[in-house]
Design a protein around this motif. Structure first.
Motif, PDB file in Angstrom:
ATOM      1  N   THR A 146       0.794  -1.231   0.000  1.00 39.95           N
ATOM      2  CA  THR A 146       0.000   0.000   0.000  1.00 39.95           C
ATOM      3  C   THR A 146       0.825   1.278   0.000  1.00 39.95           C
ATOM      4  O   THR A 146       0.384   2.303  -0.519  1.00 39.95           O
ATOM      5  CB  THR A 146      -0.935   0.014   1.224  1.00 39.95           C
ATOM      6  N   ALA A 147       2.005   1.245   0.588  1.00 34.80           N
ATOM      7  CA  ALA A 147       2.833   2.458   0.669  1.00 34.80           C
ATOM      8  C   ALA A 147       3.265   2.982  -0.701  1.00 34.80           C
ATOM      9  O   ALA A 147       3.242   4.202  -0.915  1.00 34.80           O
ATOM     10  CB  ALA A 147       4.043   2.218   1.561  1.00 34.80           C
ATOM     11  N   PRO A 148       3.669   2.123  -1.656  1.00 35.96           N
ATOM     12  CA  PRO A 148       4.071   2.669  -2.952  1.00 35.96           C
ATOM     13  C   PRO A 148       2.974   3.492  -3.630  1.00 35.96           C
ATOM     14  O   PRO A 148       3.266   4.510  -4.262  1.00 35.96           O
ATOM     15  CB  PRO A 148       4.419   1.416  -3.771  1.00 35.96           C
ATOM     16  N   VAL A 149       1.722   3.069  -3.500  1.00 36.16           N
ATOM     17  CA  VAL A 149       0.606   3.839  -4.067  1.00 36.16           C
ATOM     18  C   VAL A 149       0.501   5.186  -3.361  1.00 36.16           C
ATOM     19  O   VAL A 149       0.330   6.235  -3.995  1.00 36.16           O
ATOM     20  CB  VAL A 149      -0.713   3.059  -3.935  1.00 36.16           C
ATOM     21  N   ALA A 150       0.615   5.162  -2.034  1.00 34.90           N
ATOM     22  CA  ALA A 150       0.552   6.404  -1.259  1.00 34.90           C
ATOM     23  C   ALA A 150       1.724   7.333  -1.604  1.00 34.90           C
ATOM     24  O   ALA A 150       1.552   8.549  -1.687  1.00 34.90           O
ATOM     25  CB  ALA A 150       0.552   6.086   0.237  1.00 34.90           C
ATOM     26  N   ILE A 151       2.882   6.759  -1.814  1.00 39.94           N
ATOM     27  CA  ILE A 151       4.072   7.553  -2.150  1.00 39.94           C
ATOM     28  C   ILE A 151       3.874   8.260  -3.491  1.00 39.94           C
ATOM     29  O   ILE A 151       4.227   9.434  -3.650  1.00 39.94           O
ATOM     30  CB  ILE A 151       5.323   6.656  -2.151  1.00 39.94           C
ATOM     31  N   ARG A 152       3.299   7.553  -4.461  1.00 42.48           N
ATOM     32  CA  ARG A 152       3.028   8.185  -5.755  1.00 42.48           C
ATOM     33  C   ARG A 152       2.049   9.343  -5.600  1.00 42.48           C
ATOM     34  O   ARG A 152       2.229  10.409  -6.202  1.00 42.48           O
ATOM     35  CB  ARG A 152       2.497   7.154  -6.751  1.00 42.48           C
ATOM     36  N   CYS A 153       1.011   9.149  -4.790  1.00 42.27           N
ATOM     37  CA  CYS A 153       0.039  10.218  -4.529  1.00 42.27           C
ATOM     38  C   CYS A 153       0.707  11.396  -3.807  1.00 42.27           C
ATOM     39  O   CYS A 153       0.429  12.561  -4.100  1.00 42.27           O
ATOM     40  CB  CYS A 153      -1.124   9.689  -3.693  1.00 42.27           C
ATOM     41  N   PHE A 154       1.556  11.085  -2.857  1.00 41.04           N
ATOM     42  CA  PHE A 154       2.320  12.090  -2.108  1.00 41.04           C
ATOM     43  C   PHE A 154       3.119  12.965  -3.076  1.00 41.04           C
ATOM     44  O   PHE A 154       3.103  14.203  -2.992  1.00 41.04           O
ATOM     45  CB  PHE A 154       3.246  11.358  -1.134  1.00 41.04           C
ATOM     46  N   GLU A 155       3.798  12.332  -4.003  1.00 41.28           N
ATOM     47  CA  GLU A 155       4.646  13.056  -4.954  1.00 41.28           C
ATOM     48  C   GLU A 155       3.816  13.822  -5.978  1.00 41.28           C
ATOM     49  O   GLU A 155       4.163  14.945  -6.367  1.00 41.28           O
ATOM     50  CB  GLU A 155       5.603  12.074  -5.622  1.00 41.28           C
ATOM     51  N   GLN A 156       2.683  13.212  -6.421  1.00 47.47           N
ATOM     52  CA  GLN A 156       1.812  13.894  -7.370  1.00 47.47           C
ATOM     53  C   GLN A 156       1.194  15.151  -6.763  1.00 47.47           C
ATOM     54  O   GLN A 156       0.881  16.109  -7.481  1.00 47.47           O
ATOM     55  CB  GLN A 156       0.712  12.936  -7.843  1.00 47.47           C
ATOM     56  N   ALA A 157       1.028  15.144  -5.440  1.00 46.39           N
ATOM     57  CA  ALA A 157       0.468  16.320  -4.756  1.00 46.39           C
ATOM     58  C   ALA A 157       1.498  17.437  -4.618  1.00 46.39           C
ATOM     59  O   ALA A 157       1.160  18.539  -4.175  1.00 46.39           O
ATOM     60  CB  ALA A 157      -0.051  15.910  -3.375  1.00 46.39           C
ATOM     61  N   GLY A 158       2.733  17.136  -4.970  1.00 51.80           N
ATOM     62  CA  GLY A 158       3.782  18.142  -4.886  1.00 51.80           C
ATOM     63  C   GLY A 158       4.363  18.321  -3.500  1.00 51.80           C
ATOM     64  O   GLY A 158       5.074  19.296  -3.231  1.00 51.80           O
ATOM     65  N   ALA A 159       4.080  17.372  -2.597  1.00 48.46           N
ATOM     66  CA  ALA A 159       4.596  17.469  -1.231  1.00 48.46           C
ATOM     67  C   ALA A 159       6.107  17.284  -1.216  1.00 48.46           C
ATOM     68  O   ALA A 159       6.652  16.444  -1.949  1.00 48.46           O
ATOM     69  CB  ALA A 159       3.930  16.431  -0.336  1.00 48.46           C
TER      70      ALA A 159
END
Length: 416
Positions: free
Chosen positions: A34-47
């Motif tokens: 689950t973390a890799p999906v969250a990491i991609r979302c994290f990066e897409q959000a520009g965090a």
């Protein structure tokens, strides 16, 4: 209990069932799936940074040691993120364990904590008087950025226990009985709160019960904090504890009464955790098995291994049965080694694995073929859960699973 805890974490005097809140989090959890999906979302959000590098736990446990190239790639994404953001609580091969066994062991859960995890069995930590629930990976991403989560406050279902567990009966039997009684939607989006005679339940029993509350549809599960829980926390918990008690006049949608004295070993037959009956009601030889799995975030703790070893000592796994034992963490593995439990399993003809979720989710280390049946101490037995859609899984306690491995069918043998 849940409403008081959530009110404290969103800065309100009180909250009510159905209310939408934004709660401050004490811990955010992810794994190698689950973390890799969250990491991609994290990066897409520009965090560019996490809210607190000490309040995030990343555990590689589902497909680790890596089973294939895709699993290796997922692990790499998580490792790189942990290194980049200096995640304090990152657990890799050799130091990891099955996440819901590992986090309490490592002191990352304290009574009164508010925790989310991108894994449905995050509800496990309610055994320690914490609010914990599973979320999606996008929610995990937002939480890693903000340290907050958006929730609807659950209503509550009370489970009142009386009496004491008997020989061969454990927390797994308690929760299977409850799910069999109310069904897989019986606690849908509710807080399942326990009270009454909880003293005979070990912490491991409580972890098992809380772990499977989600199989009844519960949003979370909570046990009150007692002396046993305080003793478990002493010298272990990293963060301060806060204890919450339900008011005497607290409103519950329903109260379930369970007499522990009368409870027998239970089994959930294919293909639902609610398809439960006492093991004594299953005729000898009625359900032959080809595999037995003892472990998982539900039942991979030391007391679970002790219960299985007590049965298997001096006995052999039945011909044609594959028995796989999976300790929940590296520490549990080491303690089981030091106590001689692993020797008992190996002499009985079982295979002992490094900590992993492995076969529970149909991952690896024990996939079933068409027509095969397994008894397992895991938490789900839906169609295809552990392999082929024409395979079957029976859920039971380590005691029952060990006996079944020896007998070659679902059942409990003569103690003599």
């Amino acid at each position: 209990m849940t409403q008081k805890l959530l009110a404290a974490h969103c800065g309100l005097e009180q909250v009510n069932a159905g209310q939408l809140i934004e709660a401050q989090l004490d811990l955010v959890l992810g794994n190698d799936i689950t973390a890799p999906v969250a990491i991609r979302c994290f990066e897409q959000a520009g965090a560019e940074r996490v809210f607190d590098n000490e309040r995030i736990a990343l555990v590689l446990d589902h497909f680790v040691p890596n089973k294939d190239i895709k699993a290796a790639a997922q692990a790499t994404v998580t490792r790189d993120f942990a290194k980049k953001h200096n995640i304090t609580h990152f657990y890799d091969v050799g130091a990891m364990g099955i996440e819901h066994c590992l986090l309490p062991e490592q002191g990352l859960v304290s009574p009164g904590s508010c925790i989310i995890g991108a894994d449905s069995h995050t509800c496990t930590y309610g055994a320690m008087g914490a609010f914990s629930t599973g979320v999606g990976s996008t929610d995990m991403a937002a939480a890693m950025i903000t340290g907050k989560v958006w929730l609807r406050v659950p209503s509550a279902l009370r489970v009142h226990l009386s009496g004491k567990l008997g020989k061969g009966v454990s927390g797994k039997d308690v929760i299977l009985y409850i799910i069999g009684k109310i069904g897989v939607e019986g606690a849908r989006y509710k807080s399942m709160e326990f009270c009454g005679d909880i003293a005979s339940l070990t912490m491991d029993d409580r972890f098992t019960i809380a772990n499977m509350a989600v199989e009844a549809g519960a949003k979370n599960c909570m046990f009150p904090v007692d002396d046993l829980c305080r003793s478990y926390c002493e010298g272990r918990c990293i963060w301060p504890a806060t204890e919450y008690e339900a008011d005497a006049d607290a409103y519950y949608d329903e109260t379930i009464e369970i007499c522990l004295d009368e409870l027998q070993p239970q089994a959930a037959l294919p293909s639902s955790p609610a398809n439960v009956k006492p093991v004594s009601a299953i005729a000898a030889g009625e359900l032959p098995i080809q595999q037995a799995v003892i472990g998982s975030c539900t039942n991979g703790r030391l007391s679970d291994l002790r219960a299985a070893a007590e049965v298997m000592k001096g006995r052999r796994v039945a011909e044609g049965v594959r028995c796989i034992v999976i300790p929940g963490t590296q520490n549990i593995w080491l303690e089981a080694l030091q106590e001689g439990l692993l020797e008992i399993f190996i002499k009985a003809g079982a295979a002992v694995s490094t900590p992993t979720c492995g076969p529970c989710l149909g991952g690896y280390m024990g996939i079933l073929d068409a027509g095969e049946r397994a008894i397992s101490t895991t938490n789900r037995n839906f169609v295809g859960r552990m392999g082929h859609v024409k395979s079957e899984v029976v859920l039971a306690s380590p005691y029952t699973a060990a006996w079944s491995a020896v007998l070659g069918y679902v059942g409990i043998g003569d103690e003599k």
